[in-house]
Design a protein around this motif. Structure first.
Motif, PDB file in Angstrom:
ATOM      1  N   GLY A  16     -33.173  22.652  26.914  1.00 30.93           N
ATOM      2  CA  GLY A  16     -34.415  23.077  26.283  1.00 30.93           C
ATOM      3  C   GLY A  16     -35.410  23.779  27.178  1.00 30.93           C
ATOM      4  O   GLY A  16     -36.604  23.786  26.889  1.00 30.93           O
ATOM      5  N   ASP A  17     -34.951  24.382  28.271  1.00 27.76           N
ATOM      6  CA  ASP A  17     -35.865  25.055  29.194  1.00 27.76           C
ATOM      7  C   ASP A  17     -36.476  26.330  28.623  1.00 27.76           C
ATOM      8  O   ASP A  17     -37.589  26.675  28.947  1.00 27.76           O
ATOM      9  N   GLU A  18     -35.730  27.023  27.785  1.00 30.52           N
ATOM     10  CA  GLU A  18     -36.202  28.305  27.265  1.00 30.52           C
ATOM     11  C   GLU A  18     -35.843  28.395  25.783  1.00 30.52           C
ATOM     12  O   GLU A  18     -34.756  28.012  25.388  1.00 30.52           O
ATOM     13  N   TRP A  19     -36.781  28.875  24.976  1.00 33.70           N
ATOM     14  CA  TRP A  19     -36.574  29.037  23.539  1.00 33.70           C
ATOM     15  C   TRP A  19     -36.679  30.496  23.162  1.00 33.70           C
ATOM     16  O   TRP A  19     -37.442  31.244  23.774  1.00 33.70           O
ATOM     17  N   GLY A  20     -35.949  30.889  22.132  1.00 28.58           N
ATOM     18  CA  GLY A  20     -36.068  32.238  21.606  1.00 28.58           C
ATOM     19  C   GLY A  20     -35.825  32.219  20.113  1.00 28.58           C
ATOM     20  O   GLY A  20     -35.217  31.301  19.571  1.00 28.58           O
ATOM     21  N   CYS A  21     -36.334  33.246  19.449  1.00 27.65           N
ATOM     22  CA  CYS A  21     -36.099  33.397  18.014  1.00 27.65           C
ATOM     23  C   CYS A  21     -35.554  34.796  17.774  1.00 27.65           C
ATOM     24  O   CYS A  21     -35.238  35.516  18.715  1.00 27.65           O
ATOM     25  N   MET A  22     -35.467  35.192  16.515  1.00 26.42           N
ATOM     26  CA  MET A  22     -34.836  36.470  16.181  1.00 26.42           C
ATOM     27  C   MET A  22     -35.424  37.618  16.997  1.00 26.42           C
ATOM     28  O   MET A  22     -36.632  37.745  17.125  1.00 26.42           O
ATOM     29  N   GLY A  23     -34.529  38.409  17.582  1.00 33.76           N
ATOM     30  CA  GLY A  23     -34.924  39.541  18.398  1.00 33.76           C
ATOM     31  C   GLY A  23     -35.075  39.223  19.877  1.00 33.76           C
ATOM     32  O   GLY A  23     -35.125  40.125  20.705  1.00 33.76           O
ATOM     33  N   ASP A  24     -35.140  37.947  20.225  1.00 37.35           N
ATOM     34  CA  ASP A  24     -35.323  37.541  21.623  1.00 37.35           C
ATOM     35  C   ASP A  24     -33.987  37.442  22.353  1.00 37.35           C
ATOM     36  O   ASP A  24     -32.932  37.317  21.741  1.00 37.35           O
ATOM     37  N   GLU A  25     -34.075  37.477  23.681  1.00 37.44           N
ATOM     38  CA  GLU A  25     -32.927  37.158  24.534  1.00 37.44           C
ATOM     39  C   GLU A  25     -33.249  35.874  25.271  1.00 37.44           C
ATOM     40  O   GLU A  25     -34.311  35.747  25.869  1.00 37.44           O
ATOM     41  N   VAL A  26     -32.326  34.927  25.219  1.00 37.81           N
ATOM     42  CA  VAL A  26     -32.498  33.621  25.840  1.00 37.81           C
ATOM     43  C   VAL A  26     -31.486  33.479  26.963  1.00 37.81           C
ATOM     44  O   VAL A  26     -30.312  33.786  26.780  1.00 37.81           O
TER      45      VAL A  26
END
Length: 114
Positions: A16-26
């Protein structure tokens, strides 16, 4: 219309260090964890089919019904240095929703870096 709403389509790695949603790069250092939530306000008895797609291939199908749903899914896929994407195809008798992708770049896990 069944007044379907996709409220959340998000991704993190299992720590859970980094979150992203649609369009993001994780950037994922472990297996990806996906969160999908939504609601159907007018026809809660209709079955809604949610296809989870990784790089063009359906990897999981969830079937839900009811006013609200909340899905958490951890994919076993992990390939260091590879870049992939996830997206959703959601269908019901009255609606079709196609999400934008979430891109994932795998990096070496904490354990491998030590």
């Amino acid at each position: 219309s069944n007044d379907f709403s996709l409220d959340r389509f998000a991704l993190s790695d299992s720590i859970g260090d980094e979150w992203g949603c649609m369009g993001d790069e994780v950037i994922c250092q472990t297996k990806p964890r996906l969160h999908i939530s939504g609601s159907c306000s007018t026809q809660p008895e209709e079955v809604i089919s949610i296809q989870l797609i990784r790089c063009g291939e359906v990897i999981k199908v969830f079937e839900v019904k009811g006013l609200k749903f909340d899905i958490e899914f951890e994919d076993d896929y992990f390939r260091p240095e590879e870049k992939i994407y996830y997206r959703l195809n959601i269908t019901s008798p009255h609606s079709i929703i196609v999400s934008n992708p979430i891109f994932v770049k795998f990096s070496r896990s904490h354990d491998e870096a030590l």
